[in-house]
Enzyme design. Structure first.
Site, PDB file in Angstrom:
ATOM      1  N   HIS A  41       0.859  -1.183   0.000  1.00 34.51           N
ATOM      2  CA  HIS A  41       0.000   0.000   0.000  1.00 34.51           C
ATOM      3  C   HIS A  41       0.894   1.231   0.000  1.00 34.51           C
ATOM      4  O   HIS A  41       2.085   1.140   0.279  1.00 34.51           O
ATOM      5  CB  HIS A  41      -0.920   0.013   1.229  1.00 34.51           C
ATOM      6  CG  HIS A  41      -0.179  -0.203   2.499  1.00 34.51           C
ATOM      7  ND1 HIS A  41      -0.187  -1.408   3.182  1.00 34.51           N
ATOM      8  CD2 HIS A  41       0.648   0.600   3.207  1.00 34.51           C
ATOM      9  CE1 HIS A  41       0.590  -1.311   4.241  1.00 34.51           C
ATOM     10  NE2 HIS A  41       1.111  -0.114   4.272  1.00 34.51           N
ATOM     11  N   HIS A 128       6.174   5.502  -2.303  1.00 31.32           N
ATOM     12  CA  HIS A 128       6.647   4.249  -2.885  1.00 31.32           C
ATOM     13  C   HIS A 128       5.834   3.079  -2.333  1.00 31.32           C
ATOM     14  O   HIS A 128       5.111   3.229  -1.355  1.00 31.32           O
ATOM     15  CB  HIS A 128       8.135   4.041  -2.560  1.00 31.32           C
ATOM     16  CG  HIS A 128       8.398   3.892  -1.096  1.00 31.32           C
ATOM     17  ND1 HIS A 128       8.498   4.989  -0.246  1.00 31.32           N
ATOM     18  CD2 HIS A 128       8.551   2.803  -0.309  1.00 31.32           C
ATOM     19  CE1 HIS A 128       8.711   4.565   0.980  1.00 31.32           C
ATOM     20  NE2 HIS A 128       8.735   3.242   0.980  1.00 31.32           N
TER      21      HIS A 128
END
Length: 187
Positions: A41, A128
């Site tokens: 996530h 990221h």
């Protein structure tokens, strides 16, 4: 105390593409711990251990922020490592948002929660998806080679329509995640 964070969930079809890249890195047999599927996530802010009584206040703040936030176009692509490609410790796939909306959301969350006593981030926001973490440098050469081959790999685009407050319970088999709240972008 509730260990928690705020994140944007990645659509399953893109998550599957992320897992395919991760599979290539796993094949190197490096000494690494790999992120499980449910752990992939986009973390906006890690809150750490939060007193249970503060959770409702956090939810109210996130609801307010979400009401003022438009859906965000997010591109996933480009594989890299922290601190750098030559000494990889954390392997990741990059997240980009060209209109600055993602960074704006991050800054607003950071600012509003700092007023509640949460520490402001002193590092730049580098969105990221974490693929894994190197435990030692065993297999480093193979990882570096794959990083070089994958640095420009584009996976796709999605429109983020909400953010979530997530509880993270550390278990021997890894973290177990429970959604505490979902906040739709309606701005």
């Amino acid at each position: 105390m509730i260990r928690s964070f705020i994140a944007i969930e990645i659509p399953d079809e893109l998550k599957n593409d992320v897992l395919e890249i991760q599979k290539r890195f796993k094949a190197v047999s490096a000494d690494a711990s790999w992120t499980r599927t449910d752990g992939i996530h986009l973390t906006l802010k890690f809150l750490g251990n939060v007193e249970e009584k503060k959770i409702e206040d956090i939810k109210r703040i996130l609801e307010e922020i979400a009401r003022g936030t438009q859906r965000i176009k997010i591109k996933i692509g480009g594989v890299g490592a922290f601190p750098n490609q030559k000494m990889p410790r954390v392997l990741w796939i990059g997240i980009r948002n060209e209109d600055g909306a993602l960074e704006g959301l991050y800054k607003r969350i950071d600012a509003e929660l700092s007023e509640m006593g949460f520490e402001k981030e002193d590092r730049d926001f580098k969105p990221h998806l974490t693929l894994g973490r190197m435990r030692s440098q065993k297999g480093r050469e193979g990882i570096i080679k794959l990083l070089e081959e994958s640095k420009d790999k584009e996976l796709g685009v999605f429109i983020a329509s909400d953010m979530r407050l997530v509880k993270s319970e550390l278990q021997p088999q890894g973290a177990v995640y429970t959604e505490l709240g979902r906040f739709g972008f309606t701005g």
